[in-house]
Design a protein around this motif. Structure first.
Motif, PDB file in Angstrom:
ATOM      1  N   ASN A  74       9.043  -7.416   3.192  1.00 25.45           N
ATOM      2  CA  ASN A  74       8.853  -6.168   2.436  1.00 25.45           C
ATOM      3  C   ASN A  74      10.039  -5.231   2.677  1.00 25.45           C
ATOM      4  OD1 ASN A  74       7.467  -3.116   3.219  1.00 25.45           O
ATOM      5  ND2 ASN A  74       7.389  -3.828   1.113  1.00 25.45           N
ATOM      6  N   ASN A 118      12.672  -2.602  -0.162  1.00 29.53           N
ATOM      7  CA  ASN A 118      13.745  -2.386  -1.134  1.00 29.53           C
ATOM      8  C   ASN A 118      13.983  -3.534  -2.109  1.00 29.53           C
ATOM      9  OD1 ASN A 118      14.128  -0.079   0.488  1.00 29.53           O
ATOM     10  ND2 ASN A 118      16.260   0.047  -0.178  1.00 29.53           N
ATOM     11  N   ARG A 132       7.777   0.361  -4.093  1.00 36.51           N
ATOM     12  CA  ARG A 132       8.348   1.329  -5.023  1.00 36.51           C
ATOM     13  C   ARG A 132       8.929   0.688  -6.276  1.00 36.51           C
ATOM     14  NH1 ARG A 132      11.914   3.874  -0.517  1.00 36.51           N
ATOM     15  NH2 ARG A 132      12.001   1.617  -0.134  1.00 36.51           N
ATOM     16  N   PRO A 157       0.840  -1.199   0.000  1.00 34.00           N
ATOM     17  CA  PRO A 157       0.000   0.000   0.000  1.00 34.00           C
ATOM     18  C   PRO A 157       0.879   1.255   0.000  1.00 34.00           C
ATOM     19  CG  PRO A 157       0.076  -0.973   2.212  1.00 34.00           C
ATOM     20  CD  PRO A 157       0.913  -1.835   1.326  1.00 34.00           C
ATOM     21  N   GLN A 181      -6.540  -2.079   4.545  1.00 31.39           N
ATOM     22  CA  GLN A 181      -5.643  -1.891   5.689  1.00 31.39           C
ATOM     23  C   GLN A 181      -6.219  -0.862   6.656  1.00 31.39           C
ATOM     24  OE1 GLN A 181      -1.882   0.448   5.607  1.00 31.39           O
ATOM     25  NE2 GLN A 181      -0.907  -1.544   5.932  1.00 31.39           N
TER      26      GLN A 181
HETATM   27  C1  LIG Z   1       4.478   7.408  -0.467  1.00 37.89           C
HETATM   28  C2  LIG Z   1       4.344   6.184   0.409  1.00 37.89           C
HETATM   29  C3  LIG Z   1       3.105   5.889   0.979  1.00 37.89           C
HETATM   30  C4  LIG Z   1       2.969   4.751   1.812  1.00 37.89           C
HETATM   31  N1  LIG Z   1       1.746   4.438   2.348  1.00 37.89           N
HETATM   32  C5  LIG Z   1       1.607   3.306   3.124  1.00 37.89           C
HETATM   33  C6  LIG Z   1       0.335   2.901   3.662  1.00 37.89           C
HETATM   34  O1  LIG Z   1      -0.715   3.540   3.459  1.00 37.89           O
HETATM   35  N2  LIG Z   1       0.298   1.774   4.429  1.00 37.89           N
HETATM   36  C7  LIG Z   1       1.425   1.008   4.665  1.00 37.89           C
HETATM   37  O2  LIG Z   1       1.358  -0.018   5.350  1.00 37.89           O
HETATM   38  N3  LIG Z   1       2.623   1.368   4.156  1.00 37.89           N
HETATM   39  C8  LIG Z   1       2.739   2.465   3.392  1.00 37.89           C
HETATM   40  N4  LIG Z   1       3.946   2.780   2.832  1.00 37.89           N
HETATM   41  C9  LIG Z   1       5.061   1.821   2.990  1.00 37.89           C
HETATM   42  C10 LIG Z   1       5.066   0.806   1.845  1.00 37.89           C
HETATM   43  O3  LIG Z   1       3.914  -0.014   1.887  1.00 37.89           O
HETATM   44  C11 LIG Z   1       6.299  -0.117   1.925  1.00 37.89           C
HETATM   45  O4  LIG Z   1       6.323  -0.723   3.189  1.00 37.89           O
HETATM   46  C12 LIG Z   1       7.596   0.663   1.705  1.00 37.89           C
HETATM   47  O5  LIG Z   1       7.516   1.483   0.555  1.00 37.89           O
HETATM   48  C13 LIG Z   1       8.786  -0.288   1.585  1.00 37.89           C
HETATM   49  O6  LIG Z   1       8.597  -1.172   0.516  1.00 37.89           O
HETATM   50  P1  LIG Z   1       9.359  -0.928  -0.912  1.00 37.89           P
HETATM   51  O7  LIG Z   1      10.812  -0.741  -0.583  1.00 37.89           O
HETATM   52  O8  LIG Z   1       9.062  -2.164  -1.717  1.00 37.89           O
HETATM   53  O9  LIG Z   1       8.763   0.310  -1.485  1.00 37.89           O
HETATM   54  C14 LIG Z   1       4.101   3.914   2.056  1.00 37.89           C
HETATM   55  C15 LIG Z   1       5.328   4.249   1.467  1.00 37.89           C
HETATM   56  C16 LIG Z   1       5.474   5.348   0.660  1.00 37.89           C
HETATM   57  C17 LIG Z   1       6.818   5.650   0.045  1.00 37.89           C
END
Ligand SMILES: Cc1cc2nc3c(=O)[nH]c(=O)nc-3n(C[C@H](O)[C@H](O)[C@H](O)COP(=O)(O)O)c2cc1C
Length: 324
Positions: free
Chosen positions: A194, A196, A220, A7, A64
């Protein structure tokens, strides 16, 4: 391996999720950005719009909830259950200052007893599957294993671990060593990783290091390369044409929802912060996209990017993500 879309508030709403599923299917499970109930209100208009089943055309969607209050969680879960949902996810990971100061998200992780009490009350009163998305601590990871000991006493449907602390925000590398220690405990539910997994290389290195993990959540990396999950599953590379169609569908979706272009462009620019990294030699194009004041300027900038640059199918080796 099961692949989940993380999310991301402001990015992975229903418009984005539906377009992703249409053009780049393969995601096993989607999660909504958090719904934050309070004493007065369960769902805000925009949260209701995002979660309504008739607005969602993806195979498996888990809403969520962000709260530290068992009654608020219960009331929200009930509304979601009435909509037809069978599972909800508890957010114990959000690092944002305003959330943490209210002891929500990763703010609650500094108080393991309160996490325990919250879960106890939730599991007593909610008749739905419940998964948890957690960080490994607030200021440091010293309580990580204590938290995991708590989680594993409850019948979670799944535990999703983002091995950073609140203090880390999204900076630096997630602590995969700590994740390894966490995995060395046994759990009566699957543990999903989860953090990076941004490129094909990241994913392959992760699988080599943690061959027993059966689910990963990508955020991301997918926003940067919407074809990433399909590529990891089937080897089918993303093509410019389908990316362009995907882009146009997201843009039109935002224009419809917002009823005017300014907000739609704002949302698209948020997406481009990540997706621009999929293109070769993109700096000057990104500047133009960022500066676009109206739909015409925006479309010109995006069309030039698609026309003049190539896609990096496996994603760049490493890119500078916004550190927020
Ligand atoms: C702009 C942004 C908004 C996010 N919103 C949420 C959210 O609503 N709920 C949540 O559990 N994590 C949220 N996250 C965290 C992501 O779900 C995820 O845990 C985080 O980006 C790390 O994973 P990645 O490295 O694959 O991006 C958000 C992250 C970013 C950058």
């Amino acid at each position: 391996m099961k692949f989940y879309l993380a999310p991301l508030e402001g990015i992975t709403g229903h418009i984005y999720r539906n377009a992703l599923e249409k053009y780049f299917p393969g995601t096993d499970r989607y999660f909504t950005p958090f719904i934050a109930p309070d004493q007065n209100r369960i769902l805000r208009t925009k949260e209701r719009r995002d979660v309504l089943p008739e607005h969602n055309h993806v195979p498996d969607l888990v809403p969520q909830i962000l709260t530290n209050d068992a009654r608020e969680f219960q009331r929200t879960a009930l509304v979601l259950q009435e909509m037809g949902y069978q599972e909800v996810n508890l957010n114990l990971g959000c690092p944002s200052g305003t959330v943490v100061s209210k002891k929500r998200g990763s703010g609650l992780l500094a108080y393991p007893d309160e996490v325990d009490r919250l879960l106890e009350q939730i599991f007593e009163n909610v008749d739905l599957k419940i998964s948890v998305k957690t960080r490994i601590g607030k200021d440091d990871a010293s309580k990580a294993l204590t938290l995991m000991e708590i989680y594993r006493r409850y019948p979670l449907s799944e535990l999703i671990v983002h091995p950073r602390t609140q203090k880390d925000f999204y900076r630096g590398e997630p602590d995969q060593e700590a994740f390894g220690e966490i995995l060395s405990l046994s759990y009566p539910f699957p543990v999903c990783y989860n953090g990076n997994l941004l490129t094909v290389r990241d994913y392959r290195a992760f699988c080599e290091r943690f061959p027993k993990v059966t689910s990963v959540m990508l955020g991301r990396g997918v926003i940067a390369n919407p074809g990433l999950i399909r590529y990891l599953k089937t080897g089918e590379a993303i093509q410019k044409e389908s990316l362009h169609l995907f882009h146009d569908e997201v843009l039109e979706g935002y224009r419809n929802v917002f009823g005017e272009d300014k907000n739609a462009l704002f949302r698209m620019k948020e997406m481009w912060i990540y997706m621009i990294h999929l293109f070769s030699d993109h700096e000057k194009h990104m500047k133009k996209i960022r500066k676009a004041q109206n739909l015409l300027e925006y479309r010109c900038a995006v069309d030039a990017l698609f026309r003049e640059q190539e896609l990096l199918t496996e994603g760049p080796r490493r890119w500078n993500l916004p550190q927020r």
